[in-house]
Structure formats: structure tokens, C-alpha cells
Design a protein around this motif. Structure first.
Motif, short mmCIF file in Angstrom:
data_model
loop_
_atom_site.label_atom_id
_atom_site.label_comp_id
_atom_site.label_asym_id
_atom_site.label_seq_id
_atom_site.Cartn_x
_atom_site.Cartn_y
_atom_site.Cartn_z
N THR A 96 6.03 -45.69 -30.42
CA THR A 96 5.03 -44.43 -30.40
C THR A 96 3.69 -44.74 -30.95
O THR A 96 2.86 -43.81 -31.04
N GLN A 104 8.01 -42.72 -19.93
CA GLN A 104 8.16 -41.32 -19.58
C GLN A 104 8.80 -40.83 -18.38
O GLN A 104 9.48 -39.69 -18.42
N SER A 125 9.25 -37.73 -23.13
CA SER A 125 8.99 -37.65 -24.56
C SER A 125 7.37 -38.07 -24.48
O SER A 125 6.96 -38.95 -24.41
N ALA A 135 5.42 -38.62 -26.99
CA ALA A 135 5.27 -39.42 -28.04
C ALA A 135 5.40 -40.83 -27.61
O ALA A 135 5.00 -41.89 -28.27
N VAL A 136 6.09 -41.24 -26.46
CA VAL A 136 6.45 -42.66 -26.13
C VAL A 136 5.49 -43.14 -25.60
O VAL A 136 4.91 -42.75 -24.55
N GLU A 186 13.31 -45.60 -32.17
CA GLU A 186 12.21 -45.93 -32.15
C GLU A 186 11.90 -47.30 -33.04
O GLU A 186 12.97 -47.67 -33.99
N THR A 208 14.39 -44.05 -36.36
CA THR A 208 14.58 -42.76 -35.80
C THR A 208 15.39 -42.88 -34.48
O THR A 208 14.84 -43.78 -33.58
N THR A 211 17.60 -40.71 -31.18
CA THR A 211 18.15 -39.70 -30.54
C THR A 211 18.78 -39.67 -29.36
O THR A 211 18.75 -40.90 -28.66
N GLU A 226 10.25 -34.69 -36.97
CA GLU A 226 10.24 -35.84 -35.87
C GLU A 226 10.50 -35.52 -34.51
O GLU A 226 10.12 -35.89 -33.57
N ARG A 266 8.00 -33.64 -32.60
CA ARG A 266 6.88 -34.64 -32.21
C ARG A 266 7.20 -35.72 -30.94
O ARG A 266 6.53 -35.68 -30.26
N PHE A 267 8.52 -35.77 -30.96
CA PHE A 267 9.00 -36.31 -29.60
C PHE A 267 9.36 -35.33 -28.49
O PHE A 267 9.15 -35.50 -27.36
#
Length: 439
Positions: free
Chosen positions: A130, A162, A167, A169-170, A279, A285, A287, A327, A330-331
Motif C-alpha cells: 500500500t 485492483q 481496494s 489502497a492497493v 499487507e 494487516t 482481510t 484500517e 482505508r482499504f
């Protein structure tokens, strides 16, 4: 309002096995009914079906770290593959990594063969960057894998990443072989299978003492088991046994799980492959989507609480969940209306060299395995084979893996006592954050 209950624990009802209430004599007693102990029992029974194997478990299988994991089945061996390469060389590090990689596939085969509905999804995971520092880490990890001789895919661009997971953020991603699983249902399923093979599991039977000897004895509040061999497989609770008292420390990790996403919410984020996301930083982090389309988000600092505090009251840490939710947004800012129903935590075992350890004590009649550092679902499966061969006294590819403490590899260095440990743990967290920013 969150439920401070482990989400996975709500996905299957538990019928507890009877506790130990007698004096028992057997071939092998395993202390700990989590993944390590269960896989060890399974592989021992596969190798020697006539063995009388008993497991003592403090609560029930899947209650502890095994059933609180985030469900990422990855080829990870500890936390620092670079240190392992430096210590053991590329070839031995590759052999260990490949063994754990095979376990990912074998866990899937196990669930299908034994009809264990562990919600196993063989859909890989993405290590994502990120920021520029994390992108450099992806490049470094890919170069290290190539030096080891491991096949490695290229780093995906922002647009390619993406397209897989929408996301904002990526910035980049590295696709790695892996799977997702419901860890609690997997643990409960293995427990059922080993019981069907003749293994006796005693729930609500915490081990109070292991008395060494020619035939060691495991003591609980309700009884005693004397066995030819004892296997210590208590993960973060290994510090209860004198030889390991300062070899392992408990750090807390936290997660949140949402209510099931609506079709409209699911439609806002492209995530058709349902890959897990991790991450690229030291304090991870991560998900993923669950089987019933909830989103799980975990990570942030992994605190050590003074005095090796493992009490369940540490699940009630509002500051941890506030950080996780920040967080998450953010994602996935497009999921601002997603409601979270579960907020919980658990302890992971950390050792000084950030890698698993297996071996024997007492002339070979007490075996042990621990030190997964939060990356244990696949590694425990491999570890079960290592412990099988150590218990049976067999010289095999598994008993020679770099995980094994022998003349070439020593047990991990000891941690200092508190208050030095507490101060050191806080300093290490700040150091990791500094290194991540400068990667």
C-alpha cells in the motif's frame, strides 16, 4: 455493540468429551488438543493403527489459538525466512517451505476424504503493498524466493491488483499459493476423525504437571496418564513447562468480523476470486471473506501484556478495534456502512528466532512442537509429521527438516523476565514499525 466472542466458535456447536477421571496407562499421551496435537495423533494412527493414544485438552479442540486463527493456510515458516536462509542455506529453507506448501494441498484432501466441512477454499492469497516501502518488500521477497529456487509469479501492477480486489489502497500485489479455511470447523473435524480412529480425547483436563521418567506421567486435576511417550503440543502455553518457561511469550492479536454483506454491499467491491489479502509489513494487516460473505479484518499492533497475561479479559480492548476499523476503511472506504458484529482476540506464541521448533527431551520420551508465530495452520500439519517421526524414532525427510532442534540447530534463546521483557516487547514493536517504513 460488538460481541467479544470468536466468530468461528459460533459456526459449530460443541459436544465436549468427558474429562480425565482416572489413572490411565497408554502408548502415547499428547498434551494439547489443537492443530499440532490433533495432526500428530492423526499421523501416528495412520502409521501405527494399534497405538493407544490419549489427548488431554484444557478446554475443547479448537478453543485456543487453532480455532481463533484468521483462516489463512499459507506456506509460511515462521516470520523471518531471510534469517532461515542465512542460517541454513537456500536448499534447506526451500525444503522446509516446500513441505509446508504440500500441507496446504493435503489439508484440502483431508477435508474431502473425511467429509470435514471446514469451508476450505483453494483460492490463493495476495501479499499486497500500500506504499513504496511495502512495494520494495514485495520485490525483496520475490528475489529471495528466486534465490532459493522457488517458482514465483511476477508482481502485479496497481491496475492488475485492483482488478482482483477493488481496494483503492492497493498499489501492487504478489500472488502466493494458499487457501482459506474455517479454522474452528477444521479443528473440530480433525478431532472427530482421530476419535473415529480410536484416539481418546479428554476435554476440560488441563495438564498440571509432566513428571519425567522412563515412562513420563501427565498429571491433571482429575487423573494421571503414564505413557511410553509424551508429546507437548500446547503452543503459547508451552511456558507452563520448566524447559520452555522463557522460550516463548504470548502476544495478542485482534480481529473483527462483520455481519453478512448484502448483495448491494458485495457489488461495490470487485473480489470475485475471494483471495485473502495480507499487507506486506511485519505487524500484519489481513482481510478475507468468510463462507457466509462476512468480511473479516485483522491486524495492527500485537501487544504483549505485562506478566504474560493471557486472560480473556484482554479481548475487551476498544483501542485495538478502533485501529482495525480505521484500517478497514482505508482499504474499503466504499464499505463505510458495513456493521461489525464480532470483535475478539487471542494469543499467538512468539520465539526469539521467529520460527517453529520441534525436538525431544528426557532421552527421547518427551517430544515437543511450538513457535509458529501466528502462521500455523499449514505448518502444524507439517509439524504433525515431524512429531510422528520423532516419536517413532524414524530418520526421515521430516525429522531432518530445519525445524528440528539437533546438533545443527539449538532451541531458541530465552526471553528476559519482566519488567525487562515488557519494555523490550514495546521496543521491538516500534523497531518493526520503523523498519517497515524504511524497507
Amino acid at each position: 455493540m460488538y460481541k467479544h466472542v470468536v466468530y468461528w466458535h459460533d459456526t459449530e456447536e460443541v459436544t465436549a468429551q468427558a474429562p480425565l477421571r482416572d489413572r490411565v496407562d497408554c502408548d502415547i499421551c499428547i498434551v494439547g488438543g489443537g492443530f499440532t496435537g490433533l495432526w500428530t495423533a492423526y499421523f501416528l494412527k495412520e502409521a501405527e493403527p494399534a497405538l493407544d493414544i490419549r489427548i488431554v485438552e484444557a478446554h475443547h479442540s479448537g478453543y485456543g489459538a487453532s480455532g481463533r486463527a484468521d483462516g489463512f493456510v499459507t506456506p509460511t515458516i515462521g516470520k523471518d525466512i531471510q534469517a532461515l536462509v542465512k542460517e541454513f542455506g537456500s536448499q534447506r529453507a526451500l525444503e522446509a517451505s516446500q513441505a509446508v506448501g504440500r500441507s496446504i494441498l493435503e489439508i484440502g484432501r483431508f477435508t474431502r476424504k473425511n467429509r470435514v466441512d471446514a469451508q476450505y477454499e483453494a483460492n490463493d492469497y495476495l501479499m499486497v503493498a500500500t506504499d513504496d516501502a511495502q512495494l520494495r518488500r514485495l520485490e525483496h521477497d520475490r528475489a529471495l524466493a528466486e534465490r532459493m529456487g522457488a517458482a514465483q509469479a511476477g508482481i502485479l501492477s496497481r491496475e492488475e491488483s485492483q482488478a482482483l480486489v477493488g481496494s483503492p489502497a492497493v498499489l501492487a500485489a504478489l500472488r502466493t499459493g494458499g487457501a482459506l479455511v474455517n479454522p474452528f470447523r477444521l479443528a473440530r473435524g480433525i478431532a472427530r476423525v482421530v476419535r473415529e480412529k480410536g484416539v481418546t480425547i479428554y476435554d476440560d483436563s488441563p495438564c498440571l504437571q509432566v513428571v519425567p521418567g522412563v515412562r513420563p506421567t501427565v498429571v491433571t486435576a482429575g487423573g494421571r496418564i503414564t505413557a511410553d511417550k509424551v508429546v507437548l503440543a500446547t503452543n503459547v502455553h508451552m511456558d507452563a513447562f520448566p524447559p520452555f518457561r522463557r522460550k516463548v511469550i504470548p502476544v495478542w492479536t485482534y480481529a473483527m468480523v462483520s455481519e453478512p454483506l448484502t448483495d448491494a454491499q458485495l457489488g461495490r467491491v470487485n473480489w470475485e476470486g475471494r483471495e485473502g489479502l495480507v499487507e506486506a509489513k511485519s505487524l500484519l494487516t489481513c482481510t478475507r471473506l468468510t463462507h457466509d460473505n462476512r468480511v473479516m479484518f485483522a491486524g495492527g499492533p500485537a501487544p504483549y501484556f505485562y506478566g504474560r497475561d493471557k486472560r480473556q479479559r484482554n479481548m475487551n480492548r476498544p483501542e485495538a478495534y478502533r485501529e482495525i476499523h480505521r484500517e478497514f476503511l482505508r482499504f474499503f472506504p466504499m464499505w463505510h456502512d458495513v456493521e461489525f458484529g464480532y470483535a475478539y482476540g487471542g494469543t499467538a506464541d512468539v520465539v526469539r528466532d521467529y520460527a517453529p521448533h520441534f525436538g525431544t527431551l528426557g532421552g527421547g520420551n518427551i517430544a515437543y512442537g511450538y513457535g509458529y508465530c501466528g502462521n500455523g495452520i499449514a505448518a502444524t500439519h507439517t509439524g504433525g509429521k515431524v512429531l510422528r517421526d520423532l516419536v517413532l524414532g524414524k530418520d526421515t525427510d521430516y525429522s531432518r527438516l530445519l525445524f528440528v532442534d539437533d546438533d545443527r540447530r539449538k532451541p531458541p534463546a530465552s526471553f528476559p523476565p519482566d519488567p525487562f521483557l515488557y519494555a523490550g516487547a514495546r521496543a521491538v514493536t516500534r523497531l518493526m514499525e520503523w523498519k517497515d517504513a524504511r524497507a
